[in-house]
Enzyme design. Structure first.
Site, PDB file in Angstrom:
ATOM      1  N   VAL A  72       0.837  -1.211   0.000  1.00 31.90           N
ATOM      2  CA  VAL A  72       0.000   0.000   0.000  1.00 31.90           C
ATOM      3  C   VAL A  72       0.873   1.264   0.000  1.00 31.90           C
ATOM      4  O   VAL A  72       0.619   2.210  -0.754  1.00 31.90           O
ATOM      5  CB  VAL A  72      -0.973   0.010   1.203  1.00 31.90           C
ATOM      6  CG1 VAL A  72      -1.858   1.238   1.164  1.00 31.90           C
ATOM      7  CG2 VAL A  72      -1.838  -1.245   1.194  1.00 31.90           C
ATOM      8  N   ILE A  95     -12.886   1.179  -1.252  1.00 28.58           N
ATOM      9  CA  ILE A  95     -14.329   1.459  -1.271  1.00 28.58           C
ATOM     10  C   ILE A  95     -14.651   2.569  -0.274  1.00 28.58           C
ATOM     11  O   ILE A  95     -14.238   2.490   0.889  1.00 28.58           O
ATOM     12  CB  ILE A  95     -15.147   0.206  -0.855  1.00 28.58           C
ATOM     13  CG1 ILE A  95     -14.786  -0.991  -1.725  1.00 28.58           C
ATOM     14  CG2 ILE A  95     -16.639   0.483  -0.899  1.00 28.58           C
ATOM     15  CD1 ILE A  95     -15.369  -2.299  -1.199  1.00 28.58           C
ATOM     16  N   GLY A 106      -0.803 -10.273  -4.024  1.00 26.72           N
ATOM     17  CA  GLY A 106      -0.626  -9.186  -3.054  1.00 26.72           C
ATOM     18  C   GLY A 106      -1.860  -8.895  -2.231  1.00 26.72           C
ATOM     19  O   GLY A 106      -1.945  -7.863  -1.569  1.00 26.72           O
ATOM     20  N   GLU A 161      -2.518 -10.931   3.780  1.00 34.06           N
ATOM     21  CA  GLU A 161      -1.622 -10.377   4.791  1.00 34.06           C
ATOM     22  C   GLU A 161      -0.339 -11.215   4.790  1.00 34.06           C
ATOM     23  O   GLU A 161      -0.329 -12.353   4.319  1.00 34.06           O
ATOM     24  CB  GLU A 161      -2.271 -10.476   6.170  1.00 34.06           C
ATOM     25  CG  GLU A 161      -3.574  -9.726   6.304  1.00 34.06           C
ATOM     26  CD  GLU A 161      -3.400  -8.233   6.136  1.00 34.06           C
ATOM     27  OE1 GLU A 161      -2.606  -7.624   6.862  1.00 34.06           O
ATOM     28  OE2 GLU A 161      -4.054  -7.666   5.244  1.00 34.06           O
ATOM     29  N   ASP A 214      -8.615 -10.490  10.334  1.00 32.74           N
ATOM     30  CA  ASP A 214      -8.647  -9.238   9.563  1.00 32.74           C
ATOM     31  C   ASP A 214     -10.097  -8.725   9.447  1.00 32.74           C
ATOM     32  O   ASP A 214     -10.355  -7.531   9.668  1.00 32.74           O
ATOM     33  CB  ASP A 214      -8.053  -9.507   8.170  1.00 32.74           C
ATOM     34  CG  ASP A 214      -8.075  -8.289   7.277  1.00 32.74           C
ATOM     35  OD1 ASP A 214      -7.305  -7.349   7.531  1.00 32.74           O
ATOM     36  OD2 ASP A 214      -8.879  -8.270   6.322  1.00 32.74           O
ATOM     37  N   LYS A 264     -12.024  -5.236  10.950  1.00 37.59           N
ATOM     38  CA  LYS A 264     -12.804  -4.315  10.110  1.00 37.59           C
ATOM     39  C   LYS A 264     -14.241  -4.163  10.623  1.00 37.59           C
ATOM     40  O   LYS A 264     -14.782  -3.057  10.621  1.00 37.59           O
ATOM     41  CB  LYS A 264     -12.776  -4.810   8.664  1.00 37.59           C
ATOM     42  CG  LYS A 264     -11.365  -4.689   8.054  1.00 37.59           C
ATOM     43  CD  LYS A 264     -11.248  -5.435   6.746  1.00 37.59           C
ATOM     44  CE  LYS A 264      -9.885  -5.250   6.101  1.00 37.59           C
ATOM     45  NZ  LYS A 264      -9.663  -6.175   4.972  1.00 37.59           N
TER      46      LYS A 264
HETATM   47  N1  HSE Z   1      -5.596  -8.990   3.494  1.00 44.13           N
HETATM   48  C1  HSE Z   1      -6.625  -8.022   3.349  1.00 44.13           C
HETATM   49  C2  HSE Z   1      -7.724  -8.624   2.463  1.00 44.13           C
HETATM   50  C3  HSE Z   1      -6.067  -6.791   2.738  1.00 44.13           C
HETATM   51  O1  HSE Z   1      -7.487  -9.665   1.862  1.00 44.13           O
HETATM   52  O2  HSE Z   1      -8.806  -8.069   2.378  1.00 44.13           O
HETATM   53  C4  HSE Z   1      -6.967  -5.613   2.766  1.00 44.13           C
HETATM   54  O3  HSE Z   1      -7.281  -5.228   4.069  1.00 44.13           O
END
Ligand code: HSE
Length: 401
Positions: free
Chosen positions: A12, A131, A182, A185, A196, A200
Protein backbone atom coordinates in the site's frame (compact mmCIF):
# COMPACT_ATOMS: atom_id res chain seq x y z
CA UNK A 1 2.62 22.95 -0.08
CA UNK A 2 1.90 19.98 2.24
CA UNK A 3 4.83 17.74 3.12
CA UNK A 4 3.91 14.11 3.72
CA UNK A 5 5.94 11.30 5.26
CA UNK A 6 5.05 7.80 4.12
CA UNK A 7 5.72 5.16 6.77
CA UNK A 8 6.04 1.70 5.22
CA UNK A 9 6.95 1.12 1.58
CA UNK A 10 5.17 -2.22 1.15
CA UNK A 11 2.18 -2.93 -1.09
CA UNK A 12 0.00 0.00 0.00
CA UNK A 13 2.80 2.45 0.92
CA UNK A 14 4.45 2.09 -2.47
CA UNK A 15 1.01 2.60 -4.08
CA UNK A 16 0.56 5.88 -2.18
CA UNK A 17 4.06 7.03 -3.24
CA UNK A 18 3.24 6.06 -6.83
CA UNK A 19 -0.03 8.03 -6.97
CA UNK A 20 1.49 11.12 -5.34
CA UNK A 21 4.60 10.97 -7.54
CA UNK A 22 2.93 10.08 -10.86
CA UNK A 23 -0.17 12.27 -10.65
CA UNK A 24 0.97 15.41 -8.80
CA UNK A 25 -1.18 17.79 -10.84
CA UNK A 26 -4.42 15.87 -10.33
CA UNK A 27 -3.72 15.56 -6.60
CA UNK A 28 -2.79 19.26 -6.32
CA UNK A 29 -5.94 20.28 -8.14
CA UNK A 30 -8.12 18.23 -5.79
CA UNK A 31 -6.19 19.28 -2.67
CA UNK A 32 -5.94 22.90 -3.82
CA UNK A 33 -2.33 22.60 -2.77
CA UNK A 34 0.78 20.73 -3.89
CA UNK A 35 1.39 17.49 -1.95
CA UNK A 36 5.06 16.64 -1.62
CA UNK A 37 6.46 13.32 -0.39
CA UNK A 38 9.34 14.32 1.87
CA UNK A 39 10.27 11.02 3.54
CA UNK A 40 9.69 7.32 3.12
CA UNK A 41 10.28 5.40 6.32
CA UNK A 42 11.25 1.77 5.89
CA UNK A 43 13.84 -0.68 7.17
CA UNK A 44 14.85 -1.38 3.56
CA UNK A 45 16.46 0.77 0.87
CA UNK A 46 14.90 1.15 -2.57
CA UNK A 47 17.78 2.14 -4.87
CA UNK A 48 15.75 1.44 -8.02
CA UNK A 49 12.76 3.55 -7.01
CA UNK A 50 12.46 7.15 -8.28
CA UNK A 51 11.72 8.06 -4.64
CA UNK A 52 14.57 5.94 -3.22
CA UNK A 53 16.47 9.07 -2.16
CA UNK A 54 13.65 9.94 0.26
CA UNK A 55 14.14 6.79 2.34
CA UNK A 56 15.00 7.20 5.99
CA UNK A 57 15.38 4.44 8.56
CA UNK A 58 14.88 6.84 11.45
CA UNK A 59 11.38 7.90 12.57
CA UNK A 60 12.87 10.87 14.44
CA UNK A 61 13.73 12.50 11.10
CA UNK A 62 9.97 12.70 10.46
CA UNK A 63 8.91 13.51 14.01
CA UNK A 64 11.38 16.37 14.38
CA UNK A 65 10.76 17.93 10.98
CA UNK A 66 8.21 20.74 11.44
CA UNK A 67 7.63 20.86 7.67
CA UNK A 68 5.99 17.42 7.79
CA UNK A 69 2.36 18.00 8.68
CA UNK A 70 0.84 14.71 7.46
CA UNK A 71 2.07 11.20 8.17
CA UNK A 72 0.69 8.27 6.15
CA UNK A 73 1.12 5.07 8.15
CA UNK A 74 1.05 1.87 6.10
CA UNK A 75 3.46 -0.19 8.17
CA UNK A 76 1.02 -2.90 9.28
CA UNK A 77 1.04 -4.53 12.71
CA UNK A 78 0.47 -2.77 16.02
CA UNK A 79 4.02 -1.83 16.92
CA UNK A 80 5.72 0.44 16.15
CA UNK A 81 2.86 1.67 13.92
CA UNK A 82 0.69 2.69 16.92
CA UNK A 83 3.63 4.27 18.78
CA UNK A 84 4.72 6.30 15.75
CA UNK A 85 1.15 7.40 15.03
CA UNK A 86 0.65 8.50 18.63
CA UNK A 87 3.94 10.42 18.64
CA UNK A 88 3.11 12.11 15.33
CA UNK A 89 -0.36 13.19 16.55
CA UNK A 90 1.12 14.53 19.80
CA UNK A 91 3.65 16.48 17.71
CA UNK A 92 0.75 18.16 15.89
CA UNK A 93 0.90 16.10 12.69
CA UNK A 94 -2.23 14.57 11.15
CA UNK A 95 -2.11 10.83 10.52
CA UNK A 96 -3.82 8.76 7.82
CA UNK A 97 -3.67 5.00 7.83
CA UNK A 98 -4.77 1.78 6.17
CA UNK A 99 -3.80 -0.14 9.31
CA UNK A 100 -6.94 -1.83 10.63
CA UNK A 101 -5.01 -3.55 13.42
CA UNK A 102 -4.06 -0.17 14.90
CA UNK A 103 -7.45 1.47 14.30
CA UNK A 104 -9.41 -1.44 15.79
CA UNK A 105 -7.23 -1.68 18.89
CA UNK A 106 -6.22 1.93 19.52
CA UNK A 107 -8.70 4.01 17.52
CA UNK A 108 -10.44 5.51 20.56
CA UNK A 109 -7.17 6.79 22.00
CA UNK A 110 -5.73 8.00 18.68
CA UNK A 111 -8.92 9.90 17.76
CA UNK A 112 -8.91 11.55 21.19
CA UNK A 113 -5.25 12.55 20.88
CA UNK A 114 -5.92 13.94 17.39
CA UNK A 115 -8.79 15.99 18.84
CA UNK A 116 -6.64 17.28 21.71
CA UNK A 117 -3.94 18.38 19.28
CA UNK A 118 -6.35 19.86 16.75
CA UNK A 119 -5.18 17.58 13.98
CA UNK A 120 -6.86 14.67 12.17
CA UNK A 121 -6.70 10.89 12.30
CA UNK A 122 -8.29 9.37 9.18
CA UNK A 123 -8.58 5.72 8.20
CA UNK A 124 -10.80 5.36 5.14
CA UNK A 125 -8.48 2.66 3.74
CA UNK A 126 -8.68 0.51 6.87
CA UNK A 127 -11.99 -1.09 5.81
CA UNK A 128 -12.92 -2.09 2.28
CA UNK A 129 -9.61 -0.97 0.72
CA UNK A 130 -10.56 1.69 -1.82
CA UNK A 131 -14.33 1.46 -1.27
CA UNK A 132 -15.81 4.60 0.28
CA UNK A 133 -17.43 3.31 3.48
CA UNK A 134 -16.04 5.19 6.51
CA UNK A 135 -17.10 8.65 5.32
CA UNK A 136 -20.52 7.52 4.01
CA UNK A 137 -21.22 5.80 7.33
CA UNK A 138 -20.17 8.81 9.38
CA UNK A 139 -21.47 11.61 7.18
CA UNK A 140 -24.02 10.50 4.63
CA UNK A 141 -25.95 8.10 6.86
CA UNK A 142 -25.87 10.42 9.87
CA UNK A 143 -29.66 10.77 9.95
CA UNK A 144 -30.15 7.01 10.29
CA UNK A 145 -30.07 4.37 12.96
CA UNK A 146 -28.03 1.56 11.43
CA UNK A 147 -29.96 -1.65 12.05
CA UNK A 148 -27.14 -3.88 10.86
CA UNK A 149 -24.01 -4.06 8.76
CA UNK A 150 -23.09 -7.28 6.95
CA UNK A 151 -19.92 -7.25 4.95
CA UNK A 152 -17.59 -9.33 2.87
CA UNK A 153 -14.62 -7.51 4.34
CA UNK A 154 -11.69 -9.70 3.40
CA UNK A 155 -10.64 -9.97 -0.23
CA UNK A 156 -8.29 -12.90 0.28
CA UNK A 157 -10.90 -15.23 1.76
CA UNK A 158 -13.49 -14.12 -0.77
CA UNK A 159 -11.00 -14.89 -3.53
CA UNK A 160 -10.28 -18.32 -2.03
CA UNK A 161 -13.99 -19.20 -1.62
CA UNK A 162 -14.73 -18.01 -5.17
CA UNK A 163 -11.89 -20.08 -6.59
CA UNK A 164 -13.10 -23.14 -4.67
CA UNK A 165 -16.69 -22.71 -5.87
CA UNK A 166 -16.03 -21.77 -9.48
CA UNK A 167 -12.87 -23.72 -10.31
CA UNK A 168 -12.95 -26.57 -7.78
CA UNK A 169 -9.45 -25.49 -6.72
CA UNK A 170 -8.20 -26.59 -3.37
CA UNK A 171 -7.75 -24.19 -0.50
CA UNK A 172 -3.92 -24.12 -0.51
CA UNK A 173 -3.66 -23.45 -4.22
CA UNK A 174 -6.16 -20.59 -4.08
CA UNK A 175 -4.43 -19.06 -1.03
CA UNK A 176 -1.05 -19.14 -2.76
CA UNK A 177 -2.51 -17.37 -5.76
CA UNK A 178 -4.05 -14.69 -3.51
CA UNK A 179 -0.67 -14.14 -1.84
CA UNK A 180 1.09 -13.83 -5.20
CA UNK A 181 -1.42 -11.18 -6.22
CA UNK A 182 -0.63 -9.19 -3.05
CA UNK A 183 -4.08 -9.55 -1.46
CA UNK A 184 -3.14 -11.66 1.56
CA UNK A 185 -1.62 -10.38 4.79
CA UNK A 186 2.03 -11.38 5.40
CA UNK A 187 0.66 -13.92 7.86
CA UNK A 188 -2.31 -15.48 6.01
CA UNK A 189 -3.83 -16.65 9.30
CA UNK A 190 -5.09 -13.10 9.80
CA UNK A 191 -7.13 -13.49 6.62
CA UNK A 192 -8.07 -17.17 6.76
CA UNK A 193 -8.96 -17.24 10.45
CA UNK A 194 -11.18 -14.16 10.19
CA UNK A 195 -8.98 -11.88 12.29
CA UNK A 196 -8.65 -9.24 9.56
CA UNK A 197 -12.43 -9.21 9.04
CA UNK A 198 -12.92 -8.95 12.83
CA UNK A 199 -10.78 -5.82 12.94
CA UNK A 200 -12.80 -4.32 10.11
CA UNK A 201 -16.26 -5.11 11.51
CA UNK A 202 -15.42 -3.60 14.91
CA UNK A 203 -14.27 -0.43 13.13
CA UNK A 204 -17.56 -0.23 11.21
CA UNK A 205 -19.56 -0.98 14.38
CA UNK A 206 -17.71 1.78 16.23
CA UNK A 207 -18.65 4.31 13.57
CA UNK A 208 -22.27 3.16 13.41
CA UNK A 209 -22.80 2.90 17.17
CA UNK A 210 -20.08 5.05 18.78
CA UNK A 211 -18.60 2.11 20.72
CA UNK A 212 -15.44 0.20 19.90
CA UNK A 213 -15.29 -3.48 20.89
CA UNK A 214 -11.90 -5.15 21.04
CA UNK A 215 -11.55 -7.40 17.98
CA UNK A 216 -10.09 -10.05 20.29
CA UNK A 217 -13.31 -10.25 22.29
CA UNK A 218 -15.82 -10.93 19.50
CA UNK A 219 -16.91 -14.29 18.09
CA UNK A 220 -14.64 -15.09 15.12
CA UNK A 221 -14.67 -18.17 12.92
CA UNK A 222 -12.59 -18.37 9.74
CA UNK A 223 -12.87 -20.40 6.55
CA UNK A 224 -10.27 -23.08 7.10
CA UNK A 225 -12.89 -25.76 7.88
CA UNK A 226 -15.01 -25.03 4.77
CA UNK A 227 -14.75 -27.93 2.33
CA UNK A 228 -15.52 -28.21 -1.37
CA UNK A 229 -18.37 -30.49 -0.35
CA UNK A 230 -19.88 -27.75 1.89
CA UNK A 231 -19.70 -25.35 -1.03
CA UNK A 232 -21.40 -27.81 -3.39
CA UNK A 233 -24.17 -28.64 -0.91
CA UNK A 234 -24.75 -24.94 -0.22
CA UNK A 235 -25.06 -24.34 -3.98
CA UNK A 236 -27.76 -27.02 -4.20
CA UNK A 237 -29.76 -25.06 -1.65
CA UNK A 238 -29.13 -21.90 -3.72
CA UNK A 239 -26.60 -20.37 -1.33
CA UNK A 240 -23.04 -19.10 -1.70
CA UNK A 241 -20.69 -19.37 1.28
CA UNK A 242 -19.03 -16.06 2.19
CA UNK A 243 -17.01 -14.92 5.18
CA UNK A 244 -19.21 -12.23 6.71
CA UNK A 245 -18.52 -9.60 9.33
CA UNK A 246 -21.85 -8.73 10.93
CA UNK A 247 -22.86 -6.18 13.53
CA UNK A 248 -26.10 -4.98 15.08
CA UNK A 249 -27.10 -2.94 18.08
CA UNK A 250 -30.40 -3.90 19.66
CA UNK A 251 -31.70 -2.81 23.05
CA UNK A 252 -28.39 -1.16 23.89
CA UNK A 253 -26.45 -4.37 23.25
CA UNK A 254 -23.81 -4.32 20.54
CA UNK A 255 -23.09 -7.53 18.67
CA UNK A 256 -20.18 -7.96 16.28
CA UNK A 257 -19.11 -11.31 14.86
CA UNK A 258 -17.31 -12.93 11.94
CA UNK A 259 -18.18 -16.31 10.48
CA UNK A 260 -18.83 -18.10 7.20
CA UNK A 261 -22.46 -17.51 6.21
CA UNK A 262 -24.83 -18.86 3.60
CA UNK A 263 -25.97 -16.05 1.34
CA UNK A 264 -29.15 -16.66 -0.66
CA UNK A 265 -29.29 -15.99 -4.40
CA UNK A 266 -30.83 -12.56 -4.82
CA UNK A 267 -29.01 -11.04 -1.85
CA UNK A 268 -26.62 -8.35 -3.16
CA UNK A 269 -23.74 -10.04 -1.27
CA UNK A 270 -24.31 -13.33 -3.16
CA UNK A 271 -22.64 -12.05 -6.32
CA UNK A 272 -19.68 -10.33 -4.64
CA UNK A 273 -16.87 -12.56 -5.85
CA UNK A 274 -13.08 -12.73 -6.14
CA UNK A 275 -11.12 -10.08 -4.28
CA UNK A 276 -14.10 -7.73 -4.24
CA UNK A 277 -15.63 -6.61 -0.98
CA UNK A 278 -19.29 -5.79 -0.46
CA UNK A 279 -20.72 -4.03 2.56
CA UNK A 280 -24.48 -4.05 3.05
CA UNK A 281 -25.72 -1.39 5.44
CA UNK A 282 -29.31 -1.58 6.63
CA UNK A 283 -30.33 1.84 7.91
CA UNK A 284 -33.77 2.83 9.17
CA UNK A 285 -34.33 5.85 6.91
CA UNK A 286 -32.48 4.83 3.74
CA UNK A 287 -33.11 1.09 3.90
CA UNK A 288 -30.43 -1.17 2.49
CA UNK A 289 -27.45 0.26 0.63
CA UNK A 290 -24.49 -1.65 -0.72
CA UNK A 291 -20.89 -0.50 -0.95
CA UNK A 292 -18.96 -2.58 -3.46
CA UNK A 293 -15.48 -2.54 -4.94
CA UNK A 294 -11.89 -3.64 -4.57
CA UNK A 295 -11.20 -4.25 -0.92
CA UNK A 296 -7.51 -5.04 -1.23
CA UNK A 297 -4.52 -4.45 -3.46
CA UNK A 298 -1.97 -1.73 -4.00
CA UNK A 299 -3.65 1.07 -5.95
CA UNK A 300 -7.26 0.51 -4.76
CA UNK A 301 -6.17 0.82 -1.13
CA UNK A 302 -3.72 3.64 -1.89
CA UNK A 303 -6.56 5.55 -3.58
CA UNK A 304 -8.37 5.78 -0.22
CA UNK A 305 -5.18 6.79 1.63
CA UNK A 306 -4.49 9.58 -0.86
CA UNK A 307 -8.12 10.74 -0.55
CA UNK A 308 -7.55 11.12 3.21
CA UNK A 309 -4.38 13.14 2.57
CA UNK A 310 -6.31 15.38 0.19
CA UNK A 311 -9.09 15.77 2.78
CA UNK A 312 -6.53 16.93 5.34
CA UNK A 313 -4.95 19.35 2.87
CA UNK A 314 -8.36 20.97 2.46
CA UNK A 315 -9.29 20.80 6.14
CA UNK A 316 -6.22 20.32 8.34
CA UNK A 317 -7.79 20.94 11.74
CA UNK A 318 -9.79 18.52 13.84
CA UNK A 319 -13.02 17.61 12.09
CA UNK A 320 -15.91 18.09 14.55
CA UNK A 321 -18.20 15.93 12.37
CA UNK A 322 -16.24 12.83 13.25
CA UNK A 323 -18.09 11.05 16.07
CA UNK A 324 -16.61 10.64 19.51
CA UNK A 325 -16.03 6.91 19.93
CA UNK A 326 -15.67 5.21 23.31
CA UNK A 327 -14.52 1.75 24.22
CA UNK A 328 -17.58 -0.47 24.78
CA UNK A 329 -18.10 -1.63 28.36
CA UNK A 330 -18.90 -5.28 29.11
CA UNK A 331 -22.58 -4.56 29.78
CA UNK A 332 -22.95 -2.94 26.34
CA UNK A 333 -21.85 -6.09 24.49
CA UNK A 334 -24.38 -8.76 23.44
CA UNK A 335 -23.84 -12.40 24.35
CA UNK A 336 -23.24 -14.46 21.20
CA UNK A 337 -25.25 -17.27 22.83
CA UNK A 338 -28.40 -15.15 22.35
CA UNK A 339 -27.74 -14.57 18.64
CA UNK A 340 -30.50 -16.11 16.48
CA UNK A 341 -30.23 -17.45 12.94
CA UNK A 342 -30.98 -20.48 10.76
CA UNK A 343 -28.20 -22.96 10.11
CA UNK A 344 -27.20 -25.50 7.49
CA UNK A 345 -26.27 -28.77 9.18
CA UNK A 346 -24.44 -31.49 7.23
CA UNK A 347 -24.47 -35.07 8.52
CA UNK A 348 -23.05 -38.33 7.43
CA UNK A 349 -25.74 -40.04 5.30
CA UNK A 350 -26.06 -42.78 7.90
CA UNK A 351 -27.30 -40.31 10.50
CA UNK A 352 -30.69 -40.92 12.10
CA UNK A 353 -33.62 -39.56 9.99
CA UNK A 354 -35.37 -38.17 13.05
CA UNK A 355 -32.68 -35.48 13.38
CA UNK A 356 -34.47 -33.31 10.81
CA UNK A 357 -37.67 -33.12 12.82
CA UNK A 358 -35.62 -32.23 15.89
CA UNK A 359 -34.67 -28.99 14.09
CA UNK A 360 -38.04 -28.40 12.35
CA UNK A 361 -36.16 -28.63 9.05
CA UNK A 362 -38.12 -28.53 5.82
CA UNK A 363 -35.65 -28.91 2.95
CA UNK A 364 -32.98 -31.60 2.67
CA UNK A 365 -30.20 -32.24 0.18
CA UNK A 366 -28.28 -35.51 -0.27
CA UNK A 367 -24.90 -35.31 -1.94
CA UNK A 368 -21.40 -36.78 -1.72
CA UNK A 369 -22.60 -39.41 0.76
CA UNK A 370 -23.93 -36.69 3.08
CA UNK A 371 -27.31 -35.25 3.97
CA UNK A 372 -27.89 -31.61 4.78
CA UNK A 373 -30.82 -29.50 5.92
CA UNK A 374 -31.64 -26.01 7.08
CA UNK A 375 -32.78 -25.61 10.68
CA UNK A 376 -35.48 -23.31 11.96
CA UNK A 377 -34.21 -20.07 13.50
CA UNK A 378 -32.50 -20.86 16.80
CA UNK A 379 -30.29 -19.03 19.24
CA UNK A 380 -26.69 -20.24 19.49
CA UNK A 381 -27.51 -21.65 22.89
CA UNK A 382 -30.60 -23.52 21.65
CA UNK A 383 -28.67 -24.96 18.71
CA UNK A 384 -25.70 -26.08 20.82
CA UNK A 385 -28.04 -27.68 23.38
CA UNK A 386 -29.83 -29.63 20.65
CA UNK A 387 -26.56 -30.70 19.02
CA UNK A 388 -25.11 -31.89 22.31
CA UNK A 389 -28.06 -34.27 22.78
CA UNK A 390 -27.57 -35.96 19.35
CA UNK A 391 -25.96 -39.33 18.85
CA UNK A 392 -24.37 -38.21 15.54
CA UNK A 393 -22.60 -34.83 15.49
CA UNK A 394 -22.84 -32.84 12.26
CA UNK A 395 -19.83 -32.78 9.94
CA UNK A 396 -20.44 -29.08 9.20
CA UNK A 397 -22.56 -26.30 10.57
CA UNK A 398 -22.81 -23.00 8.71
CA UNK A 399 -25.05 -20.08 9.67
CA UNK A 400 -27.44 -18.42 7.24
CA UNK A 401 -27.34 -14.63 6.96
N1 HSE B 1 -5.60 -8.99 3.49
C1 HSE B 1 -6.63 -8.02 3.35
C2 HSE B 1 -7.72 -8.62 2.46
C3 HSE B 1 -6.07 -6.79 2.74
O1 HSE B 1 -7.49 -9.67 1.86
O2 HSE B 1 -8.81 -8.07 2.38
C4 HSE B 1 -6.97 -5.61 2.77
O3 HSE B 1 -7.28 -5.23 4.07
Amino acid sequence: MINVAIMGHGVVGSGVAEILNNFPDRVAEKAQEKINVKYILDLRDFPDSPLGHLVTHNFDDILNDPEVTVVAEMMGGSHPAYDFSLAALKAGKSVVTSNKEVVSNFGVELLAVARENNVRYLFEASVGGGIPIIRPLVNDLAANHVSSISGILNGTTNYILTQMRECGRDFGEALKDAQTKGYAEANPAADVDGIDAARKIVILASLAYGKLISPDSIYVEGISKITLSDIEIASEFGYAIKLIGHCTNENGKLLAMVSPRLIPAGDPLHTVDDVFNGILVDANMLGKSMFYGKGAGKLPTASAVVADIIDIAKSPKNDPCFPAIENASADEIADIMDYRCKNMLVFDAKADDSIMSEFNASQAVARNGKVAFITEELSEKELLDKLSSLKDAPISRIRLL
